[in-house]
Design a protein around this motif. Structure first.
Motif, PDB file in Angstrom:
ATOM      1  N   ALA A   1       0.833  -1.206   0.000  1.00  0.00           N
ATOM      2  CA  ALA A   1       0.000   0.000   0.000  1.00  0.00           C
ATOM      3  C   ALA A   1       0.868   1.258   0.000  1.00  0.00           C
ATOM      4  O   ALA A   1       0.546   2.250  -0.676  1.00  0.00           O
ATOM      5  CB  ALA A   1      -0.928  -0.003   1.214  1.00  0.00           C
TER       6      ALA A   1
ATOM      7  N   VAL B   1       2.185   1.737  -3.505  1.00  0.00           N
ATOM      8  CA  VAL B   1       1.184   2.297  -4.421  1.00  0.00           C
ATOM      9  C   VAL B   1       1.171   3.821  -4.323  1.00  0.00           C
ATOM     10  O   VAL B   1       1.180   4.533  -5.338  1.00  0.00           O
ATOM     11  CB  VAL B   1      -0.221   1.723  -4.121  1.00  0.00           C
TER      12      VAL B   1
ATOM     13  N   ALA C   1      -0.315  -2.551  -6.568  1.00  0.00           N
ATOM     14  CA  ALA C   1      -1.746  -2.417  -6.270  1.00  0.00           C
ATOM     15  C   ALA C   1      -2.404  -3.789  -6.114  1.00  0.00           C
ATOM     16  O   ALA C   1      -3.244  -3.991  -5.227  1.00  0.00           O
ATOM     17  CB  ALA C   1      -2.426  -1.618  -7.379  1.00  0.00           C
TER      18      ALA C   1
ATOM     19  N   ASP D   1      -5.752  -3.646  -4.016  1.00  0.00           N
ATOM     20  CA  ASP D   1      -6.413  -2.509  -4.645  1.00  0.00           C
ATOM     21  C   ASP D   1      -6.688  -2.860  -6.106  1.00  0.00           C
ATOM     22  O   ASP D   1      -5.930  -2.491  -7.014  1.00  0.00           O
ATOM     23  CB  ASP D   1      -5.501  -1.277  -4.537  1.00  0.00           C
ATOM     24  N   ARG D   2      -7.774  -3.564  -6.325  1.00  0.00           N
ATOM     25  CA  ARG D   2      -8.072  -4.082  -7.667  1.00  0.00           C
ATOM     26  C   ARG D   2      -8.340  -2.981  -8.681  1.00  0.00           C
ATOM     27  O   ARG D   2      -7.958  -3.098  -9.849  1.00  0.00           O
ATOM     28  CB  ARG D   2      -9.281  -5.024  -7.593  1.00  0.00           C
ATOM     29  N   GLN D   3      -9.017  -1.940  -8.244  1.00  0.00           N
ATOM     30  CA  GLN D   3      -9.343  -0.857  -9.180  1.00  0.00           C
ATOM     31  C   GLN D   3      -8.087  -0.209  -9.735  1.00  0.00           C
ATOM     32  O   GLN D   3      -7.971   0.013 -10.947  1.00  0.00           O
ATOM     33  CB  GLN D   3     -10.216   0.182  -8.465  1.00  0.00           C
ATOM     34  N   THR D   4      -7.139   0.102  -8.852  1.00  0.00           N
ATOM     35  CA  THR D   4      -5.883   0.719  -9.301  1.00  0.00           C
ATOM     36  C   THR D   4      -5.075  -0.256 -10.152  1.00  0.00           C
ATOM     37  O   THR D   4      -4.489   0.134 -11.171  1.00  0.00           O
ATOM     38  CB  THR D   4      -5.046   1.175  -8.093  1.00  0.00           C
TER      39      THR D   4
END
Length: 219
Positions: A151, A154, A180, A185-188
């Protein structure tokens, strides 16, 4: 007394006395200024000689340090290499410390000592600028990711992406995708992989496309 005749200051004083008696006022003024001019020139020459000597000493110091670093790199591996580099770092010339930090970071990564590697990458980034700084930041983010601090990686990569030189955009975006994904953090991660898929510089397109499909299916 004979010694005094050979001293520049004494000769100049006698010359000035003669000039004061036998020359016009304008010429006397010129000669009056001659002594400080000569002294000033002597000072400049002395300073230049001292600076040249300093540069020569610096060059010799750097050459010696480079040779010492080469011996360390050629004769050590693993923990012994790190220990030798750590001992050498404080005495390394300023112009060589970035190279030593780079070697320490790489050696620590090889031993999976990711926290230590992250520290060396951070030190290198603080000393560097331009492309070297981007490389150090990428190394730092990679160490954070491998060390369970994805994290944080990222955040660093997203900040680094702003204004990064174009040649670094693909490796930076790839590192962001991996960090990510490791951080959950799947979206990123999906956005980063989709950016990579649009790039002509990507050579492993099937892998990128499989990652995109995997992340979309996991939603």
């Amino acid at each position: 007394m004979e010694e005094n005749k050979t001293k520049p200051g004494v000769v100049l004083e006698r010359f000035q006395d003669v000039v004061n008696r036998e020359t016009p006022t304008i010429l006397q003024k010129f000669v009056a200024n001659l002594k400080p001019l000569l002294i000033g020139a002597a000072v400049i020459v002395a300073v230049a000689a001292g600076f040249a000597g300093y540069r020569m000493i610096q060059a010799r110091t750097m050459a010696t340090a480079q040779e010492s670093l080469g011996v360390i790199l050629a004769g050590n591996t693993g923990k012994e290499k790190i220990a030798a580099l750590e001992k050498f770092l404080p005495e390394a010339p300023s112009g060589l410390r970035s190279a030593v930090l780079f070697e320490l970071a790489g050696a620590s990564m090889n031993l999976k000592e990711y926290d230590k590697a992250a520290g060396y990458w951070a030190d290198l980034a603080a000393r560097a600028d331009g492309d070297e700084r981007v490389v150090a930041k990428l190394g730092h983010a990679h160490a954070l990711t491998r060390g369970g601090k994805a994290a944080e990686a990222v955040k660093e990569l997203e900040a680094l992406k702003q204004g990064a030189p174009e040649p670094f955009l693909v490796p930076l975006t790839r590192q962001l995708a991996l960090a990510a994904e490791a951080a959950g953090d799947r979206q990123t991660a999906l956005a980063a992989y989709e950016t990579l898929a649009k790039s002509e510089a990507v050579g492993d397109r099937p892998f990128i496309e499989s990652k995109i499909a995997q992340l979309k299916a996991a939603k």
